[in-house]
Design an enzyme around this catalytic site. Structure first.
Site, PDB file in Angstrom:
ATOM      1  N   ARG A   1       0.772  -1.036  -0.085  1.00 34.09           N
ATOM      2  CA  ARG A   1       0.072  -0.085  -0.192  1.00 34.09           C
ATOM      3  C   ARG A   1       0.954   1.224   0.031  1.00 34.09           C
ATOM      4  O   ARG A   1       1.688   1.485   0.843  1.00 34.09           O
ATOM      5  CB  ARG A   1      -0.730   0.169   1.291  1.00 34.09           C
ATOM      6  CG  ARG A   1      -2.088   0.872   0.874  1.00 34.09           C
ATOM      7  CD  ARG A   1      -2.674   1.373   2.129  1.00 34.09           C
ATOM      8  NE  ARG A   1      -3.385   0.265   2.866  1.00 34.09           N
ATOM      9  CZ  ARG A   1      -4.231   0.751   4.232  1.00 34.09           C
ATOM     10  NH1 ARG A   1      -4.705   1.702   4.329  1.00 34.09           N
ATOM     11  NH2 ARG A   1      -4.710  -0.244   4.687  1.00 34.09           N
TER      12      ARG A   1
ATOM     13  N   THR B   1      -0.619   7.633  -1.275  1.00 29.31           N
ATOM     14  CA  THR B   1      -1.891   7.445  -1.921  1.00 29.31           C
ATOM     15  C   THR B   1      -2.748   6.419  -1.213  1.00 29.31           C
ATOM     16  O   THR B   1      -4.187   6.383  -1.446  1.00 29.31           O
ATOM     17  CB  THR B   1      -1.926   7.000  -3.481  1.00 29.31           C
ATOM     18  OG1 THR B   1      -1.241   5.999  -3.507  1.00 29.31           O
ATOM     19  CG2 THR B   1      -0.986   8.255  -4.269  1.00 29.31           C
TER      20      THR B   1
ATOM     21  N   ASP C   1       1.563 -13.256  10.025  1.00 31.98           N
ATOM     22  CA  ASP C   1       2.641 -13.421  11.115  1.00 31.98           C
ATOM     23  C   ASP C   1       2.074 -14.675  11.900  1.00 31.98           C
ATOM     24  O   ASP C   1       3.003 -15.474  12.455  1.00 31.98           O
ATOM     25  CB  ASP C   1       2.180 -12.196  12.184  1.00 31.98           C
ATOM     26  CG  ASP C   1       2.771 -11.034  11.558  1.00 31.98           C
ATOM     27  OD1 ASP C   1       3.923 -11.166  10.963  1.00 31.98           O
ATOM     28  OD2 ASP C   1       2.617  -9.779  12.197  1.00 31.98           O
TER      29      ASP C   1
ATOM     30  N   ASP D   1      -3.268 -11.082  12.605  1.00 35.78           N
ATOM     31  CA  ASP D   1      -2.462 -11.069  11.590  1.00 35.78           C
ATOM     32  C   ASP D   1      -2.195 -12.571  10.790  1.00 35.78           C
ATOM     33  O   ASP D   1      -1.485 -13.304  11.387  1.00 35.78           O
ATOM     34  CB  ASP D   1      -1.329 -10.441  11.736  1.00 35.78           C
ATOM     35  CG  ASP D   1      -0.555  -9.990  10.455  1.00 35.78           C
ATOM     36  OD1 ASP D   1      -0.131 -10.806   9.599  1.00 35.78           O
ATOM     37  OD2 ASP D   1      -0.118  -8.610  10.184  1.00 35.78           O
TER      38      ASP D   1
HETATM   39  N1  URA Z   1      -5.091  -8.759   7.312  1.00 36.15           N
HETATM   40  C1  URA Z   1      -4.863  -9.668   8.418  1.00 36.15           C
HETATM   41  O1  URA Z   1      -3.859 -10.539   8.282  1.00 36.15           O
HETATM   42  N2  URA Z   1      -5.605  -9.564   9.270  1.00 36.15           N
HETATM   43  C2  URA Z   1      -6.723  -8.921   9.321  1.00 36.15           C
HETATM   44  O2  URA Z   1      -7.407  -8.947  10.696  1.00 36.15           O
HETATM   45  C3  URA Z   1      -6.904  -7.860   8.379  1.00 36.15           C
HETATM   46  C4  URA Z   1      -5.803  -7.904   7.228  1.00 36.15           C
END
Ligand code: URA
Length: 217
Positions: free
Chosen positions: A112, A116, A211, A208
């Protein structure tokens, strides 16, 4: 399973299979280890691939069994292509490949732009004949929907005509962006969660996904 919102577009399938729902709950659990999370991602993705490929066309071919000749059903056309949105998409692609080991695999990387906030492509590798294959684009989390929508747009530019998108979890916000940008692309998810939070994380979600898959936090 939580019921999908009443306004869920027709192009969206929420996979309610009990094994999928059970495994998703285990994945959401904050105490699931990296190894357990990765294994569950693999198993649930295999089950998702089963649902996603339900309507693949078949043709018949003559084969010899040890007993006699028969006309037997076999998948028609070219092998499908799985496209992983880096990096967490790889955790889904791996499980799908357990079910369709001869599928081709493409990768797309997007980040990202901090100014922008638009997704910018940094990597793209696809089979040359992507336009002749069913393409399943995978990313575990459909959060804002911007990366998924950009990936589908890029794949269409590259010639893909038969596209499907698969994720583990979707936020209603991301689902809206994706289905409004690409109303022609069927979307498969295991759950549509409550909302996105102010950091663009899905709630209740699973954290995440990258992760948790790779143990990077
Ligand atoms: N990406 C992720 O890994 N978890 C989320 O909750 C949102 C985006």
């Amino acid at each position: 399973m939580a019921e999908p919102p009443a306004q869920t577009p027709k192009q969206v399938t929420v996979i309610g299979h009990p094994l999928v729902q059970h495994k998703l709950t285990l994945m959401r659990h904050k105490d699931s280890s990296t190894g357990k999370f990765r294994q569950l991602a693999r198993e649930i993705s295999l089950l998702m691939a089963y649902e996603l490929t339900r309507d693949l066309p078949l043709e018949t071919r003559e084969i010899e069994t040890p007993m006699e000749t028969m006309q037997a059903p076999i998948l028609a056309g070219k092998k499908l292509c799985i496209v992983s949105i880096l990096r967490a998409g790889d955790g889904i692609a791996e499980g799908m490949l357990d079910l369709v080991p001869s599928a081709r695999v493409g990768h797309i990387g997007l980040y990202r732009d901090p100014k922008t906030l638009e997704p910018v492509e940094y990597y793209l590798k696809l089979p040359e004949d992507v336009g002749e294959r069913l393409v399943i684009v995978v990313d575990p989390m459909l959060a804002t929907g911007h990366s998924a929508a950009a990936a589908l747009t890029r794949l269409k530019q590259a010639g893909a005509t038969q596209l499907r998108f698969a994720c583990l979890l979707a936020a209603p916000e991301g689902m809206k962006v994706l289905t409004e940008t690409h109303p022609d692309v069927p979307v498969f998810t295991c759950s549509i969660d409550r909302e996105l939070d102010s950091h663009a994380y899905i709630r209740p979600g699973l954290g995440d996904a990258g992760d948790r898959l790779y143990g990077t936090k």
